[in-house]
Each structure stands twice: as C-alpha cells, then as structure tokens.
Design a protein around this motif. Structure first.
Motif, PDB file in Angstrom:
ATOM      1  N   GLY A  65     -12.380  -7.647  -9.838  1.00 13.01           N
ATOM      2  CA  GLY A  65     -12.611  -8.166  -8.493  1.00 13.01           C
ATOM      3  C   GLY A  65     -11.396  -8.775  -7.818  1.00 13.01           C
ATOM      4  O   GLY A  65     -11.481  -9.208  -6.669  1.00 13.01           O
ATOM      5  N   ILE A  66     -10.244  -8.805  -8.487  1.00 10.09           N
ATOM      6  CA  ILE A  66      -9.021  -9.377  -7.909  1.00 10.09           C
ATOM      7  C   ILE A  66      -8.125  -8.238  -7.437  1.00 10.09           C
ATOM      8  O   ILE A  66      -7.768  -7.343  -8.209  1.00 10.09           O
ATOM      9  CB  ILE A  66      -8.281 -10.263  -8.926  1.00 10.09           C
ATOM     10  CG1 ILE A  66      -9.191 -11.410  -9.371  1.00 10.09           C
ATOM     11  CG2 ILE A  66      -6.975 -10.790  -8.334  1.00 10.09           C
ATOM     12  CD1 ILE A  66      -8.646 -12.226 -10.528  1.00 10.09           C
ATOM     13  N   SER A  67      -7.751  -8.278  -6.160  1.00 11.34           N
ATOM     14  CA  SER A  67      -6.941  -7.215  -5.577  1.00 11.34           C
ATOM     15  C   SER A  67      -5.536  -7.177  -6.182  1.00 11.34           C
ATOM     16  O   SER A  67      -4.902  -8.216  -6.385  1.00 11.34           O
ATOM     17  CB  SER A  67      -6.817  -7.423  -4.066  1.00 11.34           C
ATOM     18  OG  SER A  67      -5.936  -6.461  -3.510  1.00 11.34           O
ATOM     19  N   VAL A  68      -5.069  -5.974  -6.465  1.00  9.18           N
ATOM     20  CA  VAL A  68      -3.678  -5.768  -6.911  1.00  9.18           C
ATOM     21  C   VAL A  68      -2.969  -4.828  -5.938  1.00  9.18           C
ATOM     22  O   VAL A  68      -2.055  -4.104  -6.309  1.00  9.18           O
ATOM     23  CB  VAL A  68      -3.601  -5.229  -8.362  1.00  9.18           C
ATOM     24  CG1 VAL A  68      -4.058  -6.290  -9.348  1.00  9.18           C
ATOM     25  CG2 VAL A  68      -4.399  -3.943  -8.536  1.00  9.18           C
ATOM     26  N   ARG A  69      -3.374  -4.886  -4.681  1.00  7.52           N
ATOM     27  CA  ARG A  69      -2.808  -3.994  -3.664  1.00  7.52           C
ATOM     28  C   ARG A  69      -1.379  -4.349  -3.293  1.00  7.52           C
ATOM     29  O   ARG A  69      -0.635  -3.504  -2.841  1.00  7.52           O
ATOM     30  CB  ARG A  69      -3.698  -3.980  -2.432  1.00  7.52           C
ATOM     31  CG  ARG A  69      -4.992  -3.208  -2.650  1.00  7.52           C
ATOM     32  CD  ARG A  69      -5.888  -3.271  -1.416  1.00  7.52           C
ATOM     33  NE  ARG A  69      -7.061  -2.431  -1.528  1.00  7.52           N
ATOM     34  CZ  ARG A  69      -8.219  -2.826  -2.052  1.00  7.52           C
ATOM     35  NH1 ARG A  69      -8.346  -4.053  -2.523  1.00  7.52           N
ATOM     36  NH2 ARG A  69      -9.245  -2.004  -2.105  1.00  7.52           N
ATOM     37  N   ASN A  70      -0.981  -5.591  -3.450  1.00  9.88           N
ATOM     38  CA  ASN A  70       0.389  -5.976  -3.080  1.00  9.88           C
ATOM     39  C   ASN A  70       0.866  -7.076  -4.023  1.00  9.88           C
ATOM     40  O   ASN A  70       1.146  -8.194  -3.604  1.00  9.88           O
ATOM     41  CB  ASN A  70       0.428  -6.443  -1.619  1.00  9.88           C
ATOM     42  CG  ASN A  70       1.858  -6.480  -1.096  1.00  9.88           C
ATOM     43  OD1 ASN A  70       2.723  -5.755  -1.575  1.00  9.88           O
ATOM     44  ND2 ASN A  70       2.100  -7.327  -0.127  1.00  9.88           N
ATOM     45  N   VAL A  71       0.953  -6.740  -5.318  1.00  7.72           N
ATOM     46  CA  VAL A  71       1.379  -7.699  -6.334  1.00  7.72           C
ATOM     47  C   VAL A  71       2.594  -7.135  -7.068  1.00  7.72           C
ATOM     48  O   VAL A  71       2.908  -5.961  -6.956  1.00  7.72           O
ATOM     49  CB  VAL A  71       0.253  -8.003  -7.354  1.00  7.72           C
ATOM     50  CG1 VAL A  71      -0.964  -8.609  -6.665  1.00  7.72           C
ATOM     51  CG2 VAL A  71      -0.140  -6.762  -8.132  1.00  7.72           C
ATOM     52  N   THR A  72       3.252  -8.002  -7.833  1.00  8.89           N
ATOM     53  CA  THR A  72       4.337  -7.522  -8.677  1.00  8.89           C
ATOM     54  C   THR A  72       3.740  -6.811  -9.895  1.00  8.89           C
ATOM     55  O   THR A  72       2.554  -6.980 -10.209  1.00  8.89           O
ATOM     56  CB  THR A  72       5.235  -8.679  -9.176  1.00  8.89           C
ATOM     57  OG1 THR A  72       4.459  -9.499 -10.053  1.00  8.89           O
ATOM     58  CG2 THR A  72       5.800  -9.495  -8.021  1.00  8.89           C
ATOM     59  N   HIS A  73       4.570  -6.055 -10.568  1.00  7.50           N
ATOM     60  CA  HIS A  73       4.132  -5.373 -11.784  1.00  7.50           C
ATOM     61  C   HIS A  73       3.641  -6.394 -12.811  1.00  7.50           C
ATOM     62  O   HIS A  73       2.579  -6.227 -13.419  1.00  7.50           O
ATOM     63  CB  HIS A  73       5.275  -4.530 -12.357  1.00  7.50           C
ATOM     64  CG  HIS A  73       4.899  -3.818 -13.609  1.00  7.50           C
ATOM     65  ND1 HIS A  73       4.195  -2.643 -13.616  1.00  7.50           N
ATOM     66  CD2 HIS A  73       5.111  -4.131 -14.909  1.00  7.50           C
ATOM     67  CE1 HIS A  73       3.987  -2.257 -14.861  1.00  7.50           C
ATOM     68  NE2 HIS A  73       4.533  -3.138 -15.661  1.00  7.50           N
ATOM     69  N   ASN A  74       4.407  -7.470 -13.001  1.00  2.00           N
ATOM     70  CA  ASN A  74       4.044  -8.487 -13.981  1.00  2.00           C
ATOM     71  C   ASN A  74       2.737  -9.195 -13.635  1.00  2.00           C
ATOM     72  O   ASN A  74       1.982  -9.582 -14.528  1.00  2.00           O
ATOM     73  CB  ASN A  74       5.169  -9.504 -14.159  1.00  2.00           C
ATOM     74  CG  ASN A  74       6.332  -8.921 -14.935  1.00  2.00           C
ATOM     75  OD1 ASN A  74       6.189  -7.927 -15.638  1.00  2.00           O
ATOM     76  ND2 ASN A  74       7.496  -9.537 -14.799  1.00  2.00           N
ATOM     77  N   GLU A  75       2.455  -9.396 -12.358  1.00  2.00           N
ATOM     78  CA  GLU A  75       1.186 -10.004 -11.962  1.00  2.00           C
ATOM     79  C   GLU A  75       0.010  -9.105 -12.355  1.00  2.00           C
ATOM     80  O   GLU A  75      -1.021  -9.589 -12.828  1.00  2.00           O
ATOM     81  CB  GLU A  75       1.165 -10.284 -10.455  1.00  2.00           C
ATOM     82  CG  GLU A  75       2.058 -11.441 -10.042  1.00  2.00           C
ATOM     83  CD  GLU A  75       2.227 -11.577  -8.543  1.00  2.00           C
ATOM     84  OE1 GLU A  75       2.399 -12.723  -8.088  1.00  2.00           O
ATOM     85  OE2 GLU A  75       2.187 -10.557  -7.816  1.00  2.00           O
TER      86      GLU A  75
END
Length: 157
Positions: A65-75
C-alpha cells in the motif's frame, strides 16, 4: 493509469523469500527518464517464480500500500525488507517494454525534429548535431540492452 493497467499480487515469502531483483528509482534510473522500480530477474523456485504472476519487466507501483512511484532504489529495497511474511504488490505488467518503446520514440522524434524544422542551410548547427548524436547513441544503447535481455549474442568471442 487505470486499474485495468495494473494488478495486485500477494506473495507469501516462504523459506526462499520473495525471490526477485529490482532496478530503478529516481537516483538510479533503469530506463533513462523513468524513475520506476522494475522487476529485472526472478529467482527460480522462490515465491514470485512459483506464483507465476509477477514477470520480468513489470513495474512495481506499491509495496504493501506504500507508493514507490518516485523513490530512491534504497527506499524501495528498505520497504521490501520491512514486509511481513506476505507482501502485497501493485504492479504495472510489461511496463519496461512500454517505457523503452516510449523512450525510443521520443529520441527518434527529437532527432528528426531538427531536420523538419530547419529547411534552410542551418541544419548542421552544433546544437542540432549534438541532439542527433545523443539521440542516436541512446537509441543504440537501448537496442543493445533489449538484445542482451532477449539473450541474443551480438558479438562472438
């Protein structure tokens, strides 16, 4: 993006874990100009492989449920490490191919714009040559990447 373009997959980690590799993020773009997190490899016998719904080239949009649309690779990696015994993913199937096709079309159109806009003798200005060369080089790199991904051997050793 409509819900028809995405699918939800719930994977149980099991003893071998989720079993896939990812690339991407805004700090380490897998495809130039695209900040998405892409599945690049499935581990045989692990959860994703045995489930069969997650494929190489899928874009991961959400982890539990947490968006990873604009995160760093490590995040993105950190979110995977924090999942419990099961993990819910929202994915865009075959997104890598779509993004590469879009990038290639964009490069081709940018390279051809200079010739269609400049019908006079200023066609070969330094900036036009640089744009064309950068576009051709990036298109070549994308082509080589896709060829390698398909397992084609372009060079004999």
């Amino acid at each position: 993006m409509s819900s028809e373009d995405t699918k939800t997959i719930v994977l149980d980690k099991g003893q071998k874990g989720l079993g896939f590799h990812i690339r991407g993020g805004y700090d380490n773009q897998h495809i130039p100009g695209d900040t998405g997190i892409f599945v690049t490899r499935l581990k045989e016998g692990a959860a994703a492989h045995t489930d069969g719904r997650l494929k190489e080239g899928d874009r991961i949009l959400e982890i539990d449920g947490i968006s990873v649309r604009n995160v760093t690779h490590n995040e993105a990696v950190s979110l995977f490490l924090r999942t419990g015994p099961s993990c819910q993913l929202l994915v865009e199937p075959d997104a890598e191919r779509k993004a590469l096709t879009k990038a290639a079309a964009s490069l081709q159109s940018n390279s051809l714009i200079t010739s269609s806009r400049n019908s006079d003798s200023t066609l070969f200005t330094a900036s036009n040559v640089i744009v064309f060369t950068a576009g051709a080089l990036t298109l070549s790199l994308i082509t080589l990447y896709l060829a390698r991904k398909k397992g084609w051997s372009l060079f004999k050793r």
